[in-house]
Motif scaffolding. Structure first.
Motif, mmCIF file in Angstrom:
data_model
loop_
_atom_site.group_PDB
_atom_site.id
_atom_site.type_symbol
_atom_site.label_atom_id
_atom_site.label_comp_id
_atom_site.label_asym_id
_atom_site.label_seq_id
_atom_site.Cartn_x
_atom_site.Cartn_y
_atom_site.Cartn_z
ATOM 1 N N CYS A 153 -0.350 5.654 9.380
ATOM 2 C CA CYS A 153 0.428 4.461 9.390
ATOM 3 C C CYS A 153 1.505 4.446 8.576
ATOM 4 C CB CYS A 153 -0.815 3.699 8.977
ATOM 5 S SG CYS A 153 -2.345 3.108 9.507
ATOM 6 N N ALA A 154 2.572 3.303 8.480
ATOM 7 C CA ALA A 154 3.277 2.812 8.112
ATOM 8 C C ALA A 154 3.646 3.083 6.920
ATOM 9 C CB ALA A 154 4.558 2.203 8.716
ATOM 10 N N ASP A 155 2.446 2.599 6.063
ATOM 11 C CA ASP A 155 1.967 2.606 5.496
ATOM 12 C C ASP A 155 1.548 3.910 4.341
ATOM 13 O OD1 ASP A 155 -0.577 3.042 5.692
ATOM 14 O OD2 ASP A 155 -0.678 0.720 4.953
ATOM 15 N N GLY A 156 1.127 4.633 4.758
ATOM 16 C CA GLY A 156 0.519 6.162 4.581
ATOM 17 C C GLY A 156 -0.535 6.875 4.133
ATOM 18 N N THR A 157 -1.412 5.567 4.918
ATOM 19 C CA THR A 157 -2.941 5.553 5.709
ATOM 20 C C THR A 157 -2.766 6.929 6.452
ATOM 21 O OG1 THR A 157 -3.159 3.106 4.347
ATOM 22 C CG2 THR A 157 -4.375 4.538 5.826
ATOM 23 N N VAL A 158 -4.113 7.572 6.297
ATOM 24 C CA VAL A 158 -4.132 8.308 6.901
ATOM 25 C C VAL A 158 -5.555 8.266 7.437
ATOM 26 C CG1 VAL A 158 -5.293 10.904 7.806
ATOM 27 C CG2 VAL A 158 -3.296 10.121 5.737
#
Length: 460
Positions: A143-148
């Motif tokens: 995701c854009a916030d770095g969440t995988v």
């Protein structure tokens, strides 16, 4: 998790509901911070009403909207006459829903979201997927916030500009349906009755339509703009547009609630499956809004895919069952693109062709017809409603199971009725969870072999 669904529009939410009722561990992620706020896809066709009946949301959907009003044409401040928006479709026992419903898209999504929550499903907002990587056993999305996020399968339901489709390298080809710019907006206004869809055509082919949105106090404004006019999505721009094309004044537009602009085009993805990633809804096909096919075709995608994912994830069917999703839905989407383009250009009337009751999968590898030139319903056809021994078929079909008509159930996984209605013709019919005849025969010979490759039931 089992399935990651990217996009909380009608497609993603429908699939989320269907998977949740099957006990599949699925999460819906949405780039925006809330559900879509506009009326955009407001037509719920009869076949989609049947889907919503099965998913347990039709009553709420009907309460959220209402019927389409007739269209009235205005010229120089005078009404020239009215006509129904749709050609009538004859009602019969097999087709209990024949008239399209008008329900704003934001209300449809609210109903589906509430049903998903009721079933224990989850939507994560503010999570826009930017990258996708696949491995043998699963797929990961960043995701854009770095969440995988990691799942066994990913379904892209993230719209016509799908980031997931681009991430997995699937192309989309199409054509311009209309070169003119269009504007659509939800407004509040005074000076028009709410009993008609008001149209104000100009001599140059441009024009404005104002449709009262059932279940709300709003009107949907639709405008085809002249030449190279750039759409102005502000309240002032909408007021100027209404004043230029209608007998209303600028001040009669009291509020702008949502607005968007577009140029009608079509698009069809080259593939609907790339490994463990499947495309659905606008991520797979983009329609002109004319004829109300886009949202409805998208819901049908989700309905077709849900039971197949469930069967594969349970281990009841081989993973190759998922190949039939593209086989069935891509051909269907292509036909609907031609239909919506025809409606937009005025070569096809809204009516029998647009209600989607005649769509089926006779050419599918999942349609196994073992009888010789039978009358009535065949494998691949939509399974009509009817009554057997006082039981309504749509009541018997409702739920995530398969249904057998005309023979005792060979497994407790099936619901069985002793016969099919006369309208089906003679035979034994196995009805898929999405309401289509999967297998048909004179007897049950060959039924177990069909079940082995589809997950219809187990005999052990």
């Amino acid at each position: 998790m089992d399935v990651l669904i990217v996009g909380a529009g009608p497609t993603g939410l429908t699939l989320g509901v269907d998977l949740a009722r099957r006990g599949v561990r699925a999460v819906v992620v949405e780039q925006a911070d809330a559900l879509f706020p506009g009326s955009r896809g407001k037509g719920i066709q009869p076949r989609t009403q049947e889907v919503f009946d099965d998913l347990g949301v039709l009553e709420a959907i009907r309460a959220a909207g209402g019927p389409y009003p007739p269209r009235v044409v205005w010229k120089d401040g005078e009404q020239l006459g009215e006509q129904p928006m749709f050609d009538p479709v004859e009602a019969e026992e097999g087709t209990p829903y024949t008239d399209p419903l008008m329900v704003t898209q934001w209300r449809t999504q609210e109903v589906l979201y509430a049903r998903l929550a009721e079933l224990g499903g989850q939507v994560v907002f503010g999570c826009g997927v930017r990258a996708v990587e696949q491995e043998t056993s699963g797929v990961s999305a960043r995701c854009a916030d770095g969440t995988v996020l990691v799942a066994r399968y990913l379904v892209a339901a993230d719209g016509g500009r799908s980031a997931v489709r681009r991430a997995v390298g699937v192309g989309m080809n199409g054509q311009t349906v209309d070169a003119a710019p269009f504007l659509v907006a939800d407004v509040r206004l005074r000076g028009l009755d709410r009993d008609h869809w008001h149209t104000f055509p100009a001599d140059d082919g441009s024009g404005v339509a104002l449709c009262p949105l059932a279940g709300t106090d709003d009107f949907q404004l639709q405008a085809r703009l002249a030449g190279h006019t750039e759409p102005d999505l502000t309240l002032n721009g909408v007021r100027e547009l209404v004043a230029a094309y209608t007998h209303l004044s600028r001040e009669d537009v009291t509020e702008l609630r949502w607005a968007s602009d577009f140029r009608p085009r079509t698009g069809l993805a080259d593939r609907f499956r790339a490994g463990r990633v499947l495309l659905a809804g606008d991520a797979a096909h983009v329609h002109s809004p004319a004829g109300g096919q886009g949202l409805n075709t998208s819901v049908q995608d989700a309905y077709n895919l849900g039971w197949k994912l469930g069967a594969v994830l349970r281990g009841d069917a081989p993973h190759t069952l998922l190949d039939t999703y593209e086989e069935e839905r891509r051909a269907n989407a292509a036909a609907m693109l031609d239909l919506s383009t025809g409606v937009h250009r005025g070569t096809v009337r809204r009516g029998q062709a647009t209600v989607q009751l005649g769509l089926g999968y006779r050419g599918s590898s999942l349609a196994e017809e073992t009888r010789t030139d039978p009358p009535g319903v065949r494998a691949g056809d939509r399974a009509p409603d009817g009554t057997v021994n006082g039981v309504r078929l749509f009541d018997a079909f409702r739920g995530p199971h398969w249904t057998l008509l005309g023979a005792p159930a060979p497994s407790p996984d099936l619901r069985a009725l002793p016969a099919a209605p006369d309208s089906y013709g003679p035979g034994v019919f196995l009805i898929r969870p999405d309401g289509y005849v999967g297998w048909a025969g004179d007897t049950t010979r060959g039924l177990a072999e069909y079940a082995a490759r589809t997950g219809a039931f187990t005999t052990s």
